[in-house]
Design an enzyme around this catalytic site. Structure first.
Site, PDB file in Angstrom:
ATOM      1  N   GLY A   1       2.708   5.378  12.688  1.00 51.55           N
ATOM      2  CA  GLY A   1       3.384   4.151  13.128  1.00 51.55           C
ATOM      3  C   GLY A   1       2.804   3.638  14.447  1.00 51.55           C
TER       4      GLY A   1
ATOM      5  N   GLU B   1       9.600  17.221  14.290  1.00 50.68           N
ATOM      6  CA  GLU B   1       9.951  16.921  12.894  1.00 50.68           C
ATOM      7  C   GLU B   1       9.123  17.801  11.956  1.00 50.68           C
ATOM      8  OE1 GLU B   1       8.665  13.259  10.849  1.00 50.68           O
ATOM      9  OE2 GLU B   1      10.704  13.087  10.100  1.00 50.68           O
TER      10      GLU B   1
ATOM     11  N   GLU C   1       9.536   2.091  10.655  1.00 52.88           N
ATOM     12  CA  GLU C   1      10.625   3.045  10.410  1.00 52.88           C
ATOM     13  C   GLU C   1       9.958   4.412  10.332  1.00 52.88           C
ATOM     14  OE1 GLU C   1      13.768   1.099   7.672  1.00 52.88           O
ATOM     15  OE2 GLU C   1      11.885   0.123   7.240  1.00 52.88           O
TER      16      GLU C   1
ATOM     17  N   GLY D   1       6.846   5.644   7.783  1.00 52.87           N
ATOM     18  CA  GLY D   1       6.020   6.850   7.759  1.00 52.87           C
ATOM     19  C   GLY D   1       6.227   7.627   9.047  1.00 52.87           C
ATOM     20  N   SER D   2       5.244   8.410   9.420  1.00 50.95           N
ATOM     21  CA  SER D   2       5.394   9.262  10.598  1.00 50.95           C
ATOM     22  C   SER D   2       5.232   8.453  11.888  1.00 50.95           C
ATOM     23  CB  SER D   2       4.348  10.369  10.557  1.00 50.95           C
ATOM     24  OG  SER D   2       3.064   9.789  10.636  1.00 50.95           O
TER      25      SER D   2
ATOM     26  N   LYS E   1       0.854  -1.193   0.000  1.00 49.91           N
ATOM     27  CA  LYS E   1       0.000   0.000   0.000  1.00 49.91           C
ATOM     28  C   LYS E   1       0.893   1.247   0.000  1.00 49.91           C
ATOM     29  CE  LYS E   1      -2.335   3.353   2.449  1.00 49.91           C
ATOM     30  NZ  LYS E   1      -1.923   4.364   1.484  1.00 49.91           N
TER      31      LYS E   1
ATOM     32  N   GLN F   1       2.340  19.392   2.894  1.00 48.79           N
ATOM     33  CA  GLN F   1       3.747  19.669   3.192  1.00 48.79           C
ATOM     34  C   GLN F   1       4.035  21.168   3.149  1.00 48.79           C
ATOM     35  OE1 GLN F   1       5.156  17.056   4.843  1.00 48.79           O
ATOM     36  NE2 GLN F   1       7.001  17.689   3.755  1.00 48.79           N
TER      37      GLN F   1
HETATM   38  P1  NAD Z   1       2.362   9.016   7.000  1.00 50.75           P
HETATM   39  O1  NAD Z   1       2.572   8.444   8.352  1.00 50.75           O
HETATM   40  O2  NAD Z   1       1.341  10.091   6.849  1.00 50.75           O
HETATM   41  O3  NAD Z   1       1.908   7.867   5.972  1.00 50.75           O
HETATM   42  C1  NAD Z   1       2.686   6.711   5.759  1.00 50.75           C
HETATM   43  C2  NAD Z   1       1.790   5.621   5.183  1.00 50.75           C
HETATM   44  O4  NAD Z   1       0.858   5.202   6.185  1.00 50.75           O
HETATM   45  C3  NAD Z   1       0.951   6.079   3.977  1.00 50.75           C
HETATM   46  O5  NAD Z   1       0.885   5.032   3.028  1.00 50.75           O
HETATM   47  C4  NAD Z   1      -0.400   6.325   4.618  1.00 50.75           C
HETATM   48  O6  NAD Z   1      -1.485   6.257   3.699  1.00 50.75           O
HETATM   49  C5  NAD Z   1      -0.460   5.212   5.642  1.00 50.75           C
HETATM   50  N1  NAD Z   1      -1.435   5.397   6.737  1.00 50.75           N
HETATM   51  C6  NAD Z   1      -1.985   6.554   7.184  1.00 50.75           C
HETATM   52  N2  NAD Z   1      -2.839   6.300   8.212  1.00 50.75           N
HETATM   53  C7  NAD Z   1      -2.814   4.976   8.421  1.00 50.75           C
HETATM   54  C8  NAD Z   1      -3.449   4.110   9.361  1.00 50.75           C
HETATM   55  N3  NAD Z   1      -4.308   4.569  10.278  1.00 50.75           N
HETATM   56  N4  NAD Z   1      -3.160   2.792   9.311  1.00 50.75           N
HETATM   57  C9  NAD Z   1      -2.279   2.306   8.404  1.00 50.75           C
HETATM   58  N5  NAD Z   1      -1.656   3.076   7.487  1.00 50.75           N
HETATM   59  C10 NAD Z   1      -1.907   4.395   7.492  1.00 50.75           C
HETATM   60  O7  NAD Z   1       3.794   9.493   6.466  1.00 50.75           O
HETATM   61  P2  NAD Z   1       4.146  10.279   5.128  1.00 50.75           P
HETATM   62  O8  NAD Z   1       3.656  11.693   5.249  1.00 50.75           O
HETATM   63  O9  NAD Z   1       3.708   9.480   3.939  1.00 50.75           O
HETATM   64  O10 NAD Z   1       5.749  10.255   5.156  1.00 50.75           O
HETATM   65  C11 NAD Z   1       6.530  11.155   5.880  1.00 50.75           C
HETATM   66  C12 NAD Z   1       7.005  10.522   7.178  1.00 50.75           C
HETATM   67  O11 NAD Z   1       7.702   9.320   6.893  1.00 50.75           O
HETATM   68  C13 NAD Z   1       7.993  11.394   7.952  1.00 50.75           C
HETATM   69  O12 NAD Z   1       7.669  11.354   9.317  1.00 50.75           O
HETATM   70  C14 NAD Z   1       9.344  10.715   7.708  1.00 50.75           C
HETATM   71  O13 NAD Z   1      10.302  10.916   8.701  1.00 50.75           O
HETATM   72  C15 NAD Z   1       8.931   9.276   7.633  1.00 50.75           C
HETATM   73  N6  NAD Z   1       9.924   8.482   6.930  1.00 50.75           N
HETATM   74  C16 NAD Z   1      10.723   7.630   7.660  1.00 50.75           C
HETATM   75  C17 NAD Z   1      11.690   6.864   7.016  1.00 50.75           C
HETATM   76  C18 NAD Z   1      12.581   5.912   7.783  1.00 50.75           C
HETATM   77  O14 NAD Z   1      13.250   5.099   7.167  1.00 50.75           O
HETATM   78  N7  NAD Z   1      12.640   5.984   9.086  1.00 50.75           N
HETATM   79  C19 NAD Z   1      11.845   6.972   5.620  1.00 50.75           C
HETATM   80  C20 NAD Z   1      11.033   7.861   4.914  1.00 50.75           C
HETATM   81  C21 NAD Z   1      10.058   8.604   5.572  1.00 50.75           C
END
Ligand code: NAD
Length: 482
Positions: free
Chosen positions: A240, A389, A257, A235-236, A182, A338
């Site tokens: 997470g 962040e 992550e 993701g965030s 996804k 963003q």
């Molecule tokens: P996000 O947390 O908004 O979304 C990440 C993913 O989770 C998306 O596919 C989103 O649709 C999905 N999602 C949202 N709500 C959900 C839920 N309730 N249940 C399951 N999935 C859900 O993050 P983003 O805005 O896409 O990315 C930016 C973030 O990602 C930043 O915080 C960045 O630091 C982090 N990031 C971390 C790494 C790492 O390796 N540590 C790498 C890249 C990005």
């Protein structure tokens, strides 16, 4: 492998790939080009919970044949995916630049990395995961093997939509698992392009599935579904935590992550020109929208003024423009949220009394896009802009009295993803490497100079769970009487 440019990579509307076929969805969305909002990248389909279930069930049904099949078959498929990705990196890179606003060189580098990762995991598929253990008893042999888990749910962000997907999908498939992928809603075109390449690699139907849609519907369903053995999430930290709660409720395996507020330390003995260059690239490369970006530049008092002056001079020369335009240093922010977030933190920084040095305005260019001037503040450690962040080209400089103070500031965060230091002192570099609380550490290199085939690491609020074979497989210890 398909090198034929007449076979289109992917066309709008971008569709789900479920059980070996392309499917329409319950609803549709539009993927916008953040460099040019008048030139959409394409429409994409969005699944509901029921369609997500269909993909999970297809993956579950495919698991037995795939996991018991030969490792060579897995290696060949991953190699074919990597080869096509590399052969078509220009096409894929352009799509990535159009969809998330990375500059063309940044996007081509990511497409290349994604292809290389699939090739890396092709060789990983052929590694033997068996060890012999010493038995405490005479006449007994012990073997420790690792077995595939089942269906892996992969939930990814938009910030590196090809490389992160490649690292996770490659690892999952190499270890004999099936995948439900996804992607983020800001990067459906990249996901569909990836799925298109995967669809030509000879995988049995159901082994790899792409399901697009919202996090609340599709992501949450994957995290909660009883047939999903493990979830690999990037993701965030907020999302997470939700994924972790859903997985914990049914005792599913999970790997997270997440975000960071990465420190980059410059000591007085550093090569100052090199440190400024590394800080610039760490903080502002990919418009600061990288998990490894450094957003806290911690500089020893003795070189504080010259460092800040040199960084400001370089910042003023950066060209912010359309991601595909030749000479652009910084593309647009990836989406409207963003841009709003970065503008909001500009207001926060000014309200809390941080010293504004440079940038932070929305910019107008020939095309309508989310252009944001890279920004720099001198801040105090307690300021929100120095603690939260932001995920954009907005960095703060913090003053450190000496090395110990710099290390203290570096660790003074809830996050622990990566950290960098510039120094000529071997002993300080070694001390920092040992005592900084992060999963990744760079010495005299940008914080972003990391490679995806090695462990991502991460501590504190930045990561949860194993990232190596221990995550992708279940261990089995066999006792055999001889
Ligand atoms: P996000 O947390 O908004 O979304 C990440 C993913 O989770 C998306 O596919 C989103 O649709 C999905 N999602 C949202 N709500 C959900 C839920 N309730 N249940 C399951 N999935 C859900 O993050 P983003 O805005 O896409 O990315 C930016 C973030 O990602 C930043 O915080 C960045 O630091 C982090 N990031 C971390 C790494 C790492 O390796 N540590 C790498 C890249 C990005």
């Amino acid at each position: 492998m398909n090198r034929d440019p007449l076979v289109p990579l992917v066309a709008s509307p971008f569709r789900h790939y479920i059980n070996g076929g392309w499917e329409t969805g319950a609803t549709t969305g539009v993927s916008l080009n953040p460099s040019d909002l008048d030139e959409p990248v394409g429409d994409y389909v969005r699944a509901d919970a029921r369609q997500t279930d269909t993909a999970i069930e297809a993956a579950s049904a495919a698991f037995r044949e795939w996991s018991l099949g030969s490792a060579q078959r897995r290696a060949d498929a991953l190699d074919a995916i990597g080869s096509e990705m590399l052969a078509r990196r220009d096409e894929v890179g352009r799509l990535l630049a159009r969809e998330v606003g990375k500059t063309l060189p940044e996007a081509l580098a990511e497409a290349t990395r994604a292809g290389q990762l699939f090739k890396f995991f092709a060789t990983e598929a052929l590694r033997a995961f068996a060890e012999s253990g010493a038995s405490a008893r005479a006449g007994v042999e012990i073997d420790v093997t690792r077995e595939p888990l089942g269906v892996i749910g992969i939930i990814a962000p938009w910030s590196a939509p090809l490389a992160i997907a490649a690292a996770k999908i490659g690892a999952a498939l190499a270890h004999g698992n099936c995948v439900v992928f996804k992607p983020a809603e800001s990067a459906p075109g990249c996901a569909a392009a990836l799925a298109s390449i995967v669809s030509r690699a000879g995988l049995p139907a159901g082994v790899f599935n792409l399901v697009m849609g919202s996090g609340r519907q599709v992501g949450a369903r994957i995290a909660a579904h009883p047939l999903v053995a493990a979830i690999s999430f990037t993701g965030s930290a907020e999302t997470g935590t939700r994924v972790l709660q859903a997985a914990a409720a049914r005792q599913a395996r999970v790997q997270l992550e997440m975000g960071g507020k990465n420190p980059f330390v410059v000591l007085a003995d550093a090569d100052l020109d090199g440190a400024v260059e590394a800080a610039l690239s760490s903080a502002y490369g990919c418009a600061g929208q990288r998990c490894t970006a450094a957003s806290r530049l911690i500089v020893e008092r003795a070189v504080f003024e010259p460092f800040v002056d040199a960084l400001q001079t370089k910042l003023a020369k950066l060209s912010v423009d359309h991601a595909l335009k030749h000479g652009t240093d910084i593309g647009p922010l990836a989406n409207a949220a963003q841009l709003e977030r970065n503008l909001d933190y500009m207001r926060v920084g000014q309200q809390e009394g941080a010293q504004w040095l440079h940038g932070g305005r929305q910019l107008e260019r020939a095309t309508r896009g989310y252009f944001f001037e890279p920004a720099l503040f001198i801040a105090e450690p307690e300021h929100r802009i120095a603690r939260e962040e932001i995920f954009g080209p907005l960095a703060v400089v913090l003053r450190a009295d000496d090395y110990d103070h710099a290390l203290h500031l570096a660790n003074d965060t809830v996050y622990g993803l990566c950290a960098g230091i510039c120094t000529r002192s071997l002993s300080r570099a070694r001390h920092f490497r040992r005592h900084v609380q992060s999963g990744l550490v760079t010495i005299n290199l940008p914080t972003t100079a990391v490679e995806h085939h090695t462990p991502g690491g991460g501590r504190k609020a930045s990561a949860y769970g194993a990232t190596d074979a221990a995550f992708w497989t279940a261990v089995k210890t066999a006792y055999v009487a001889s």
